[in-house]
Design a protein around this motif. Sequence first.
Motif, short mmCIF file in Angstrom:
data_model
loop_
_atom_site.label_atom_id
_atom_site.label_comp_id
_atom_site.label_asym_id
_atom_site.label_seq_id
_atom_site.Cartn_x
_atom_site.Cartn_y
_atom_site.Cartn_z
N GLU A 125 0.83 -1.19 0.15
CA GLU A 125 0.00 0.03 -0.10
C GLU A 125 0.88 1.12 -0.05
O GLU A 125 0.45 2.18 -0.77
N THR A 126 1.95 1.34 0.84
CA THR A 126 2.87 2.47 0.84
C THR A 126 3.58 2.64 -0.74
O THR A 126 3.78 3.89 -0.89
N ALA A 127 3.88 1.43 -1.28
CA ALA A 127 4.39 1.56 -2.62
C ALA A 127 3.32 2.21 -3.65
O ALA A 127 3.83 3.07 -4.39
N GLU A 128 2.18 1.61 -3.49
CA GLU A 128 1.11 2.35 -4.41
C GLU A 128 1.09 3.87 -4.05
O GLU A 128 0.86 4.60 -5.16
N GLU A 129 0.76 4.24 -2.86
CA GLU A 129 0.68 5.73 -2.53
C GLU A 129 2.04 6.35 -3.09
O GLU A 129 1.72 7.66 -3.71
N ALA A 130 3.22 5.78 -3.14
CA ALA A 130 4.39 6.53 -3.63
C ALA A 130 4.42 6.57 -5.11
O ALA A 130 4.66 7.66 -5.64
N VAL A 131 3.71 5.59 -5.88
CA VAL A 131 3.55 5.37 -7.41
C VAL A 131 2.70 6.61 -7.66
O VAL A 131 2.87 7.43 -8.36
N GLU A 132 1.61 6.77 -6.99
CA GLU A 132 0.47 7.80 -7.00
C GLU A 132 0.94 9.21 -7.02
O GLU A 132 0.96 10.24 -7.83
N GLU A 133 1.68 9.36 -5.99
CA GLU A 133 2.44 10.68 -5.58
C GLU A 133 3.60 11.04 -6.92
O GLU A 133 3.37 12.22 -7.26
N CYS A 134 4.37 10.08 -7.33
CA CYS A 134 5.10 10.28 -8.64
C CYS A 134 4.11 10.84 -9.49
O CYS A 134 4.74 11.80 -10.37
N GLY A 142 6.04 22.89 -14.19
CA GLY A 142 7.35 22.85 -14.33
C GLY A 142 7.99 21.42 -14.10
O GLY A 142 9.27 21.41 -14.03
N ALA A 143 7.32 20.56 -13.76
CA ALA A 143 7.95 19.19 -13.62
C ALA A 143 8.56 18.82 -14.93
O ALA A 143 7.67 18.48 -16.05
N VAL A 144 9.80 18.30 -14.90
CA VAL A 144 10.30 17.91 -16.14
C VAL A 144 10.44 16.03 -16.04
O VAL A 144 9.97 15.79 -17.06
N LEU A 145 10.70 15.53 -14.88
CA LEU A 145 10.71 14.29 -14.55
C LEU A 145 10.37 13.95 -13.14
O LEU A 145 10.92 14.68 -12.17
N THR A 146 9.81 12.91 -12.91
CA THR A 146 9.80 12.13 -11.27
C THR A 146 10.06 10.81 -11.24
O THR A 146 9.74 10.10 -12.55
N ALA A 147 10.62 10.27 -10.34
CA ALA A 147 10.79 8.87 -9.99
C ALA A 147 10.67 8.68 -8.57
O ALA A 147 10.74 9.58 -7.87
#
Length: 194
Positions: A125-134, A142-147
């Motif tokens: 669940e924590t990983a899914e939340e991190a992916v959604e935030e990405c 202004g976002a060029v890229l995110t990871a």
Amino acid sequence: MHALQYELTLPADYDMGIVRDRVARRGHLLDAWPGLGVKAYLVRERGVHGSPVNQYAPFYLWNTVEGMNAFLWGGGFQGIADDFGRPPVRQWTGLAYEEGVAADAPAAVAVRHRRPVPDGVRVGETAEEAVEECGRLAGRDGAVLTAVAVDTARWELVHFSLWARDAPGADGEVFQVLHLSAPERDALPRGRRW
């Protein structure tokens, strides 16, 4: 995708022009490195963007372990070790990568936000939340890229983003981008990595 970073914290009175000159002379050497998605040549200067330190801290997103290993063991990293001593190298396993809405713009700053995966939570669940935030970060102006990636030895998430303007749309430690090598950026797999 694999993320990698090392930090060289320098004395408070260190002439950061030395690092800037080094990147200007040598930054292009990784512009065609096989297996490298992105290398952001990053610095923090004491008093700039709230930084308490002078630091050179390049951040890498690798498409292949072979490319990363060739850099670490085949000579690319040796220049840092020869000039500054061998720093610890942090590695994270990639969870997600997204191109930002300003993907074609040059990167001015980077933001790194590290946080622990709390005990007692479901790691998936924590990983899914991190992916959604990405994905959310990638959609900000202004976002060029995110990871986002995870270190499972420390159970630590790292969110990394590049921004086209000095006022980033993310919280965390802010770095100035001196150069961006991106020979295989187009090959970085988008979205969730499992």
